[in-house]
Design a protein around this motif. Structure first.
Motif, mmCIF file in Angstrom:
data_model
loop_
_atom_site.group_PDB
_atom_site.id
_atom_site.type_symbol
_atom_site.label_atom_id
_atom_site.label_comp_id
_atom_site.label_asym_id
_atom_site.label_seq_id
_atom_site.Cartn_x
_atom_site.Cartn_y
_atom_site.Cartn_z
ATOM 1 N N PHE A 68 0.806 -1.187 0.106
ATOM 2 C CA PHE A 68 0.057 -0.176 -0.069
ATOM 3 C C PHE A 68 0.864 1.205 0.024
ATOM 4 N N VAL A 69 0.371 2.515 -0.588
ATOM 5 C CA VAL A 69 1.096 3.693 -0.391
ATOM 6 C C VAL A 69 1.208 4.000 1.110
ATOM 7 N N ALA A 70 2.043 4.247 1.424
ATOM 8 C CA ALA A 70 2.319 4.743 3.150
ATOM 9 C C ALA A 70 1.385 5.964 3.530
ATOM 10 N N GLU A 71 1.032 5.974 4.668
ATOM 11 C CA GLU A 71 0.165 6.809 5.325
ATOM 12 C C GLU A 71 0.876 7.419 6.760
ATOM 13 N N PRO A 72 1.939 8.207 6.528
ATOM 14 C CA PRO A 72 2.471 8.669 7.792
ATOM 15 C C PRO A 72 1.720 9.198 8.794
ATOM 16 N N SER A 73 1.898 8.833 10.020
ATOM 17 C CA SER A 73 1.152 9.418 11.024
ATOM 18 C C SER A 73 1.589 10.980 11.274
ATOM 19 N N LEU A 74 0.704 11.730 11.927
ATOM 20 C CA LEU A 74 1.130 13.019 12.470
ATOM 21 C C LEU A 74 2.571 13.197 12.998
ATOM 22 N N GLU A 75 2.786 12.083 14.029
ATOM 23 C CA GLU A 75 3.964 12.090 14.925
ATOM 24 C C GLU A 75 5.152 11.711 13.936
ATOM 25 N N GLU A 76 4.912 10.861 13.076
ATOM 26 C CA GLU A 76 6.062 10.440 12.062
ATOM 27 C C GLU A 76 6.302 11.825 11.137
ATOM 28 N N ALA A 77 5.271 12.226 10.718
ATOM 29 C CA ALA A 77 5.408 13.725 9.832
ATOM 30 C C ALA A 77 6.357 14.555 10.397
ATOM 31 N N LYS A 78 6.143 14.671 11.862
ATOM 32 C CA LYS A 78 6.884 15.836 12.630
ATOM 33 C C LYS A 78 8.250 15.491 12.620
ATOM 34 N N GLN A 79 8.349 14.094 13.038
ATOM 35 C CA GLN A 79 9.646 13.810 13.023
ATOM 36 C C GLN A 79 10.638 13.883 11.946
ATOM 37 N N ILE A 80 9.870 13.559 10.560
ATOM 38 C CA ILE A 80 10.523 13.637 9.466
ATOM 39 C C ILE A 80 11.084 15.360 9.157
#
Length: 228
Positions: A68-80
């Protein structure tokens, strides 16, 4: 290079573009047989391409369900975004010290490409905006830094597909030009400040801070029904 490797590279590149240009949305299933049929390649080729996308954080594999195309969580997005800011500051520091004139030529040619699609094609402008940052990293001559920047830029594109309200190509292109000029004048502090502001604006459009719904906003929808 074998034909199989060449085909894998091609499928990987096309799938990556489809994800970054938001044709393939976060959460979409990527059946190996369907992808193979569309590209005229074997499932083995598709599987190798999907593994590479998974290593880049653009695809996830779920047990017994496929890719599946990934769905980053909000927490993961902030870390990235935090990691991206740190990496791109280092890119600026190196470029101020040692960017040849030919590098400026490449950056300015890329900005002209971005200007050519301003206001015309949102998905393409998003891809080109990301490629500007990847090019900056490549011009450092540091292959490790370039690889890491490339990965976080790709993942940021996916985050924008999930969380962004808007994409302003006008702002992005203008800010890119300002960053180039600051590097040209050797002003590292100004270049880093511009980059921080630029990435902060991108993260701001992604709405990475969850805003709690107020009672009034939740009930406004029901109030409209009462008023009918």
């Amino acid at each position: 290079m074998s034909d199989q490797t060449t085909l894998t590279d091609a499928v990987h590149t096309l799938l990556k573009r489809a994800i970054i240009e938001q044709a393939l949305k976060p959460g979409m299933r990527l059946p190996e047989d369907t992808v193979g049929e569309q590209f005229g390649v074997s499932r083995t080729i598709v599987r190798h391409a999907l593994v590479r996308l998974q290593n880049e954080g653009l695809v996830v594999t779920r047990r017994n369900r496929g890719a599946f195309v990934a769905e980053p969580s909000l927490e993961e997005a902030k870390q990235i975004f935090e990691v991206r800011r740190a990496l791109e500051r280092e890119v600026i520091r190196i470029l101020v010290e040692r960017l040849p004139d030919s590098g400026f030529d490449q950056l300015e040619a890329h900005v002209r490409s971005e200007q050519s699609v301003k206001g015309k094609d949102g998905p393409v402008s998003i891809r080109l905006a990301g490629e500007f940052h990847t090019l900056l990293a490549e011009l450092t001559g540091n292959a490790v830094l370039s690889r890491y920047v490339s990965e976080v830029v790709l993942r940021c594109s996916l985050i924008m597909a999930m969380y962004a309200r808007t994409h302003s190509s006008d702002c992005a292109v203008d800010e890119h030009s300002q960053i180039i000029e600051a590097i040209r004048t050797g002003d590292a502090d100004r270049a880093m400040t511009l980059m921080d502001h630029h990435l902060g604006a991108v993260a701001g459009r992604a709405e990475l801070e969850k805003k709690p719904d107020s009672v009034s906003s939740i009930l406004s929808h029901y109030g409209k029904e009462l008023a009918q």
